[in-house]
Design a protein around this motif. Structure first.
Motif, PDB file in Angstrom:
ATOM      1  N   ALA A   1       9.725  53.499   4.262  1.00 48.59           N
ATOM      2  CA  ALA A   1      10.776  54.484   4.450  1.00 48.59           C
ATOM      3  C   ALA A   1      10.661  56.117   5.118  1.00 48.59           C
ATOM      4  N   HIS A   2       9.918  56.289   5.241  1.00 48.57           N
ATOM      5  CA  HIS A   2       9.378  57.310   5.382  1.00 48.57           C
ATOM      6  C   HIS A   2       8.813  57.536   7.175  1.00 48.57           C
ATOM      7  N   ILE A   3       8.037  56.396   8.000  1.00 51.79           N
ATOM      8  CA  ILE A   3       8.175  56.664   9.004  1.00 51.79           C
ATOM      9  C   ILE A   3       9.305  55.916   9.969  1.00 51.79           C
ATOM     10  N   VAL A   4       8.476  57.350  11.168  1.00 49.48           N
ATOM     11  CA  VAL A   4      10.203  58.345  11.916  1.00 49.48           C
ATOM     12  C   VAL A   4      10.190  57.434  13.590  1.00 49.48           C
ATOM     13  N   GLY A   5      10.798  56.637  13.572  1.00 48.09           N
ATOM     14  CA  GLY A   5      10.644  55.770  14.841  1.00 48.09           C
ATOM     15  C   GLY A   5      10.264  54.335  14.873  1.00 48.09           C
ATOM     16  N   ARG A   6       8.912  54.351  15.559  1.00 45.33           N
ATOM     17  CA  ARG A   6       8.095  53.231  15.886  1.00 45.33           C
ATOM     18  C   ARG A   6       6.953  52.885  16.116  1.00 45.33           C
ATOM     19  N   ILE A   7       6.509  51.776  14.854  1.00 41.08           N
ATOM     20  CA  ILE A   7       5.109  51.658  14.875  1.00 41.08           C
ATOM     21  C   ILE A   7       4.524  50.656  15.983  1.00 41.08           C
ATOM     22  N   GLU A   8       3.796  51.692  16.828  1.00 42.16           N
ATOM     23  CA  GLU A   8       2.869  51.549  18.298  1.00 42.16           C
ATOM     24  C   GLU A   8       1.728  50.787  18.695  1.00 42.16           C
ATOM     25  N   VAL A   9       1.890  49.978  19.349  1.00 42.71           N
ATOM     26  CA  VAL A   9       0.031  49.767  20.043  1.00 42.71           C
ATOM     27  C   VAL A   9      -0.382  50.425  20.732  1.00 42.71           C
ATOM     28  N   VAL A  10      -1.178  51.288  20.340  1.00 40.66           N
ATOM     29  CA  VAL A  10      -2.014  51.919  21.676  1.00 40.66           C
ATOM     30  C   VAL A  10      -3.301  51.388  22.106  1.00 40.66           C
ATOM     31  N   ARG A  11      -4.202  50.682  21.498  1.00 35.51           N
ATOM     32  CA  ARG A  11      -5.075  50.495  22.378  1.00 35.51           C
ATOM     33  C   ARG A  11      -5.308  48.710  21.574  1.00 35.51           C
ATOM     34  N   GLU A  12      -5.986  47.661  22.355  1.00 37.31           N
ATOM     35  CA  GLU A  12      -6.467  46.565  22.126  1.00 37.31           C
ATOM     36  C   GLU A  12      -7.506  46.715  22.448  1.00 37.31           C
ATOM     37  N   PHE A  13      -8.765  45.995  21.454  1.00 40.89           N
ATOM     38  CA  PHE A  13      -9.868  44.970  21.782  1.00 40.89           C
ATOM     39  C   PHE A  13     -10.515  43.742  21.702  1.00 40.89           C
ATOM     40  N   ARG A  14     -10.890  43.347  22.872  1.00 38.78           N
ATOM     41  CA  ARG A  14     -11.828  42.157  22.330  1.00 38.78           C
ATOM     42  C   ARG A  14     -12.591  41.642  22.156  1.00 38.78           C
TER      43      ARG A  14
END
Length: 119
Positions: free
Chosen positions: A106-119
């Protein structure tokens, strides 16, 4: 005169695998899913480098892909969780008890975003 209080936020990161990320996406990128019974603590980390190491070195071998997410949380709310040093100087986490995750979300401001991806 209206005074609008601007929320001060803290940037957190969370290394995650594909299953957890799918649940975050299902929340429209606004919340972390409930913990499983064997996961009593949700632990976001305080720096991107530490999140990268976990995503790359743990999530990739475990599930073939690892993601680093970034999100903002109300700083005042976060004061209830002491910073935990889980190893070296930069290995810093917050330990959020599973039963407090709804309040945390409830205290997250804005969106969660993916900033890196590893495979």
């Amino acid at each position: 005169m209206n005074s609008v209080r601007k929320t001060t936020t803290t940037t957190l990161w969370r290394p995650t695998g594909p299953e957890e990320l799918a649940l975050v996406e299902a929340s429209r990128w606004t919340a972390w899913p409930p913990r499983l019974p064997e996961q009593p603590i949700f632990y976001p980390v305080l720096n991107e480098d530490y999140a990268v190491r976990i995503a790359r070195d743990w999530n990739v071998p475990a599930s073939g892909v690892g993601y680093v997410t970034r999100f903002e949380v109300d700083t005042e709310f976060l004061r209830r969780y002491p910073v935990r040093q889980a190893g070296g100087e930069t290995i810093l986490e917050l330990w959020v008890p599973a039963e407090e995750l709804d309040a945390f979300n409830a205290h997250i401001v804005g969106r969660i975003e993916v900033v890196r991806e590893f495979r």
